[in-house]
Design an enzyme around this catalytic site. Structure first.
Site, PDB file in Angstrom:
ATOM      1  N   TYR A   1      35.906  63.691  56.332  1.00 21.72           N
ATOM      2  CA  TYR A   1      34.917  63.278  55.331  1.00 21.72           C
ATOM      3  C   TYR A   1      35.066  64.041  54.016  1.00 21.72           C
ATOM      4  CZ  TYR A   1      32.204  60.363  58.551  1.00 21.72           C
ATOM      5  OH  TYR A   1      31.779  59.376  59.414  1.00 21.72           O
TER       6      TYR A   1
ATOM      7  N   LYS B   1      40.638  67.689  70.085  1.00 22.50           N
ATOM      8  CA  LYS B   1      41.888  67.018  70.459  1.00 22.50           C
ATOM      9  C   LYS B   1      43.013  68.032  70.280  1.00 22.50           C
ATOM     10  CE  LYS B   1      43.958  63.192  71.722  1.00 22.50           C
ATOM     11  NZ  LYS B   1      43.704  62.477  72.982  1.00 22.50           N
TER      12      LYS B   1
ATOM     13  N   ASP C   1      38.534  61.848  73.712  1.00 19.98           N
ATOM     14  CA  ASP C   1      38.648  60.574  74.446  1.00 19.98           C
ATOM     15  C   ASP C   1      38.043  60.693  75.842  1.00 19.98           C
ATOM     16  OD1 ASP C   1      40.719  62.351  74.970  1.00 19.98           O
ATOM     17  OD2 ASP C   1      42.294  60.823  75.073  1.00 19.98           O
TER      18      ASP C   1
ATOM     19  N   ASP D   1      30.853  61.641  64.466  1.00 19.46           N
ATOM     20  CA  ASP D   1      30.347  60.331  64.030  1.00 19.46           C
ATOM     21  C   ASP D   1      30.513  59.311  65.149  1.00 19.46           C
ATOM     22  OD1 ASP D   1      29.438  58.300  62.224  1.00 19.46           O
ATOM     23  OD2 ASP D   1      31.528  57.653  62.038  1.00 19.46           O
TER      24      ASP D   1
ATOM     25  N   ASP E   1      27.353  57.639  68.132  1.00 15.99           N
ATOM     26  CA  ASP E   1      26.949  56.239  68.289  1.00 15.99           C
ATOM     27  C   ASP E   1      26.952  55.849  69.766  1.00 15.99           C
ATOM     28  OD1 ASP E   1      26.523  55.813  65.594  1.00 15.99           O
ATOM     29  OD2 ASP E   1      27.684  53.961  65.518  1.00 15.99           O
TER      30      ASP E   1
HETATM   31  C1  IPM Z   1      26.166  58.409  60.254  1.00 18.38           C
HETATM   32  C2  IPM Z   1      26.658  57.233  59.459  1.00 18.38           C
HETATM   33  C3  IPM Z   1      27.342  57.723  58.192  1.00 18.38           C
HETATM   34  C4  IPM Z   1      28.530  58.563  58.609  1.00 18.38           C
HETATM   35  C5  IPM Z   1      27.762  56.620  57.219  1.00 18.38           C
HETATM   36  C6  IPM Z   1      26.617  55.706  56.885  1.00 18.38           C
HETATM   37  C7  IPM Z   1      28.389  57.194  55.974  1.00 18.38           C
HETATM   38  O1  IPM Z   1      27.496  56.425  60.213  1.00 18.38           O
HETATM   39  O2  IPM Z   1      25.257  59.105  59.794  1.00 18.38           O
HETATM   40  O3  IPM Z   1      26.675  58.645  61.354  1.00 18.38           O
HETATM   41  O4  IPM Z   1      29.641  58.034  58.792  1.00 18.38           O
HETATM   42  O5  IPM Z   1      28.372  59.757  58.750  1.00 18.38           O
HETATM   43 MN    MN Z   2      27.847  57.140  62.186  1.00 15.62          MN
END
Ligand code: IPM
Ligand code: MN
Length: 353
Positions: A136, A188, A222, A246, A250
């Site tokens: 990032y 990794k 992984d 990130d 999710d």
């Molecule tokens: C998160 C989101 C952000 C990220 C995006 C919206 C830039 O997916 O907060 O996880 O990738 O960090």
């Molecule tokens: Mn995210």
């Protein structure tokens, strides 16, 4: 205590869920006996379309003068993807140096998980994601762009300082009374031998020197994805880099029951934290009083914990569990009640004790 809290309701359903979060904050403050001042900001897609501004530098300086930021949702169907994410969310992370992204993954009682045979006691861990470096960091470029032999590079930046401060936060977190003193580095090391060599050495040096009481584990990213599904009970506190964090958070949000409940924090420890529900702005539900505000209320819970009001944070969590027991579903439009009813349920529970 008197706290200064900046509020960015944002786009779509953001303002609706933020209103419920603030309702719960008011109830918690009254019972705990602290006060706070709110400053509202209208950053988001609508303002961008009106003025071309995302998050101006002057606003960053103002935000920095608060103890915490409560964010609703950023995202507008008429704004090209990337502009608001980079201009508001990522800008706030970098400009305020919010170097920890904290994502609790906790299956609350009454919430359905897609993972067969797993109960609340099996899914209860936190991910500490480094939030200002790695892939990032916006380092790289093009060579011969637009030609057949075009080259692009995207460099993962890992500084000893940045890695170490993130690791220290994670080690400290593993010592909390609500954790089990186990920290898993997710990386990794077998392939990305520069980045993860630095992480690996820092992890072990800091652990040996200052956290001998914390059990250290390592898992490849992984394999971690497999274990989130197969054995989520193996995890207590996880620490990882920006990109891996990130992705795995999710997955984490899904195993804890989805976007209706997942909240996160972007934190500079001891200075300021920005707390938000993970779900998006859900434009199609806007203004209908059907969106689930529990993730935003969970963000308030995290904010209270960050501010040192951990008892109040506990009340809010109990209030969320109480609301879940009364709701038909966590999905928008199928809750069996409105957005404001859910907020009322939690706020009343918090107030009553
Ligand atoms: C998160 C989101 C952000 C990220 C995006 C919206 C830039 O997916 O907060 O996880 O990738 O960090
Ligand atoms: Mn995210």
């Amino acid at each position: 205590m008197d706290y200064r809290i900046a509020v960015i309701p944002g786009d779509g359903t953001g303002p609706e869920v933020v209103a419920e979060g603030l309702k719960v904050l008011a109830a918690a403050a009254a019972r705990a006996g602290f006060t706070y001042q709110l400053t509202h900001y209208d950053f988001g897609g609508a303002r961008y379309l009106r003025t071309g501004e995302t998050l101006p530098d002057s606003a960053v300086a103002e935000l920095a003068d608060h103890d915490a930021i409560f964010l609703g949702a950023i995202g507008h169907p008429e704004v090209k993807p990337g502009i608001l994410e980079q201009g508001i969310l990522l800008k706030a992370r970098f400009a305020l140096d919010l170097y920890v992204n904290l994502r609790p993954v906790k299956l609350l009682p009454g919430v359905e998980t897609p993972i067969k045979d797993k109960e609340p006691e099996d899914i209860d861990f936190v991910v500490v994601r480094e939030n200002t470096e790695g892939l990032y960091a916006n380092t790289g470029g093009f060579l011969k762009k637009g030609t057949p032999d075009e080259i692009s590079t995207q460099v993962s930046v890992n500084t000893r300082l940045g890695v170490e401060r993130c690791l220290r936060y994670a080690f400290e977190y593993a010592r909390r009374p609500d954790r089990r003193r186990q920290l898993t580095l997710v990386g990794k090391t077998n392939v990305l031998t520069y980045a993860w060599d630095l992480w690996w050495r820092a992890f072990n040096e800091v652990g040996d020197a200052d956290y001998p009481d914390i059990k250290r584990e390592y898992a490849h990213v992984d394999a971690t994805c497999m274990w989130f599904v197969k054995n989520p009970e193996w995890f207590d506190v996880i620490v990882t880099d920006n990109m891996f964090g990130d992705i795995i958070t999710d997955l984490g949000a899904m195993i804890q029951g989805g976007m209706g409940v997942a909240a996160g924090g972007n934190i500079h420890p001891g200075k300021i934290g920005m707390f938000e529900p993970i779900g998006g702005s859900a434009p199609k539900y806007t203004g209908k009083n059907v969106i689930n505000p529990l993730a935003a209320i969970g963000a308030v819970q995290m904010m209270l914990d960050f501010l040192g009001q951990s008892e109040a944070a506990g009340w809010v969590e109990q209030g969320i569990i109480h609301a879940i027991s009364k709701m038909k579903s966590l999905n928008a439009g199928r809750m069996g009640m409105g957005t404001t009813d859910v907020g009322d349920l939690v706020a009343r529970f918090v107030a009553a004790g």
